[in-house]
Design a protein around this motif. Structure first.
Motif, PDB file in Angstrom:
ATOM      1  N   ARG A 129       1.223  -0.999  -0.028  1.00  0.00           N
ATOM      2  CA  ARG A 129      -0.079   0.353  -0.093  1.00  0.00           C
ATOM      3  C   ARG A 129       0.714   1.333  -0.421  1.00  0.00           C
ATOM      4  N   ARG A 165      -5.198  -5.071  -4.471  1.00  0.00           N
ATOM      5  CA  ARG A 165      -5.510  -5.849  -3.220  1.00  0.00           C
ATOM      6  C   ARG A 165      -4.269  -6.731  -2.632  1.00  0.00           C
ATOM      7  N   GLU A 192      -9.863  -5.250   1.946  1.00  0.00           N
ATOM      8  CA  GLU A 192     -10.699  -4.042   0.946  1.00  0.00           C
ATOM      9  C   GLU A 192     -10.042  -2.892   0.041  1.00  0.00           C
ATOM     10  N   ALA A 193     -10.415  -2.537  -1.159  1.00  0.00           N
ATOM     11  CA  ALA A 193      -9.653  -1.670  -1.974  1.00  0.00           C
ATOM     12  C   ALA A 193     -10.075  -0.667  -2.355  1.00  0.00           C
ATOM     13  N   THR A 194     -11.154  -0.063  -2.038  1.00  0.00           N
ATOM     14  CA  THR A 194     -12.128   0.575  -1.979  1.00  0.00           C
ATOM     15  C   THR A 194     -11.370   2.226  -2.239  1.00  0.00           C
ATOM     16  N   ASP A 195     -10.493   2.653  -1.072  1.00  0.00           N
ATOM     17  CA  ASP A 195     -10.206   3.856  -0.905  1.00  0.00           C
ATOM     18  C   ASP A 195      -9.053   4.021  -1.828  1.00  0.00           C
ATOM     19  N   GLN A 196      -8.203   2.340  -2.751  1.00  0.00           N
ATOM     20  CA  GLN A 196      -7.735   2.211  -3.781  1.00  0.00           C
ATOM     21  C   GLN A 196      -8.022   2.603  -4.965  1.00  0.00           C
ATOM     22  N   VAL A 197      -9.438   2.083  -4.805  1.00  0.00           N
ATOM     23  CA  VAL A 197      -9.579   2.597  -6.383  1.00  0.00           C
ATOM     24  C   VAL A 197     -10.037   3.498  -6.348  1.00  0.00           C
ATOM     25  N   LYS A 198     -10.509   3.712  -5.093  1.00  0.00           N
ATOM     26  CA  LYS A 198     -11.267   5.399  -6.110  1.00  0.00           C
ATOM     27  C   LYS A 198      -9.757   6.150  -5.765  1.00  0.00           C
ATOM     28  N   GLN A 201      -8.691   6.202  -9.679  1.00  0.00           N
ATOM     29  CA  GLN A 201     -10.459   7.098 -10.215  1.00  0.00           C
ATOM     30  C   GLN A 201      -9.841   7.881 -10.271  1.00  0.00           C
ATOM     31  N   SER A 257      -7.130  -1.142 -14.655  1.00  0.00           N
ATOM     32  CA  SER A 257      -7.117   0.060 -14.346  1.00  0.00           C
ATOM     33  C   SER A 257      -6.524   1.464 -15.347  1.00  0.00           C
TER      34      SER A 257
END
Length: 423
Positions: A129, A165, A192-198, A201, A257
């Motif tokens: 991370r 992830r 949990e990848a929510t923060d990294q995905v956002k 993007q 991505s």
């Protein structure tokens, strides 16, 4: 409007991410990259080479020669960079294997394995991370530097991976050998990848606003078994089931991505990169540029882009969105780009003149700089007695010793006389 011969030829940035790149991977790409640049499909003076580990370094800027580019590529290929990418992934799995060999020699092996896995997954997740954050920060700085360049900017990202992830492969390893161990459940949250995905993007939207397109090259090449090798003793089939597939998916997700969000293409599972590089060169020379006037401008918000194609068998790649940047942010990015690359778009035709070097009473050197602003590029607004234009000049420089940015702002008023001249 088809831009088969664009008025502003595109720029190519080759970016070596040595936080996620093993030495063998760097050498693998370097061979084909040198051949590609020597072919001249992209003019040498339109190519820049950057590298990063924890810091970002410009190896060769725009305006360089073929010899300078080749020397930079060879230097990166021969450098003893951090053992990232596939090497680090194999080492992590080796530690998991040793942990299991130790745990199964003791009573309650799965409970012991769960505790050892928690430590390993937490450590590996934190490391990856951190590497993700550093890489994204450096890529964001690069995209900002490129904002002032006219035309399309293509960034070839040379990397083994960009994990969203992290350590999911290590958790699967532990579940394979201890399928019923409930203490492993809490480790799911580490993936949990929510923060990294956002974050990825948001970065892509900002890069899109600067017309930067990403073409990741996964330098690790064709997939091979990570659970078997010189540094790993062979694992039994139960321990390794699905680990290679999971690791490969985790490594590729971020790269895919970036390409998808910015309208580029990711090259995966290949040991040869000359053909993908030649395809990138064709993309840079033949594309469609579609423009439209948004209902708002400079609102700082994210906007999505949808392109519909009427032809039945046609496919299209395009940017999925952009962030509408304010005038101040655009100005700051152009200044950063001028400092980094020494080139920028200058539609107003402004010039910088250097005065005479002087020494003051404190033995400090002073050299005046004169900013020449053509009056034709100013918008004079009518006033009570005369027309006037407001000019804000922002000067920014980087101190050689400390690297600190120094900024000075001056606001001036230009007056247009009745004869049309301006003062």
């Amino acid at each position: 409007v088809r831009a088969s011969q664009p008025a502003d030829p595109p720029h190519l940035v080759v970016y070596f991410d040595q936080l996620h790149l093993s030495p063998s991977s760097a050498r693998r790409v370097a061979r084909d990259l040198e051949r590609f640049i020597a072919e001249g499909q992209v003019a040498a003076d339109r190519v820049a080479i950057l590298r990063q580990d924890f810091d970002l370094e410009l190896k060769v800027g725009f305006g360089s020669t073929l010899d300078q580019l080749a020397a930079a590529i060879e230097g990166i290929a021969d450098s003893s960079n951090l053992a990232g990418g596939e090497v680090a992934a194999r080492q992590a799995l080796q530690r998991m294997q040793l942990n299991w060999e130790y745990a199964r020699s003791l009573p309650n092996p799965c409970q012991i394995m769960a505790n050892l896995t928690k430590a390993e997954v937490r450590s590996r997740s934190a490391e990856l991370r951190h590497h993700f954050d550093v890489s994204l920060g450096n890529l964001n700085a690069t995209a900002r530097f490129l904002a002032g360049l006219p035309g399309l900017k293509t960034l070839v990202l040379v990397s083994d991976s960009l994990e969203i992830r992290p350590a999911e492969d290590l958790l699967l390893f532990a579940r394979n050998v201890c399928p019923g161990e409930t203490e492993l459940n809490e480790l799911e949250l580490l993936g949990e990848a929510t923060d990294q995905v956002k974050a990825l993007q948001d970065f892509a939207l900002s890069a899109n606003a600067n017309r930067v397109t990403f073409y990741p090259l996964q330098a690790s090449g064709l997939a091979y078994s990570t659970t078997f090798g010189a540094e790993n003793r062979a694992l039994d089939s139960r321990a390794s089931r699905g680990v290679d597939t999971t690791l490969r998916r985790v490594q590729q997700t971020g790269l895919l991505s970036l390409a998808e969000e910015t309208g580029g293409v990711a090259t995966l599972n290949s040991n040869r990169f000359l053909q993908p590089l030649e395809s990138i060169a064709r993309d840079m020379g033949t594309y469609y540029s579609l423009a439209y006037a948004p209902p708002t401008a400079g609102d700082g918000k994210n906007h999505s882009i949808e392109v519909k194609v009427g032809a039945r068998n046609a496919t299209v790649r395009h940017r999925l969105g952009y962030r509408d940047k304010s005038a101040t942010e655009k100005r700051d990015e152009r200044l950063e780009g001028a400092i980094a690359f020494g080139v920028m778009d200058n539609p107003s035709g402004m010039r910088l003149a250097v005065g005479t070097l002087e020494v003051d009473e404190d033995d400090r050197f002073r050299m005046p700089l004169h900013v020449l602003v053509p009056s034709a590029g100013l918008a004079f607004l009518p006033g009570r007695d005369q027309a006037a234009a407001r000019v804000e000049i922002v000067a920014r420089a980087r101190e050689a010793a400390s690297g600190q940015l120094v900024e000075q702002t001056e606001t001036l008023t230009a007056i247009r006389a009745t004869d049309g001249s301006a003062t």
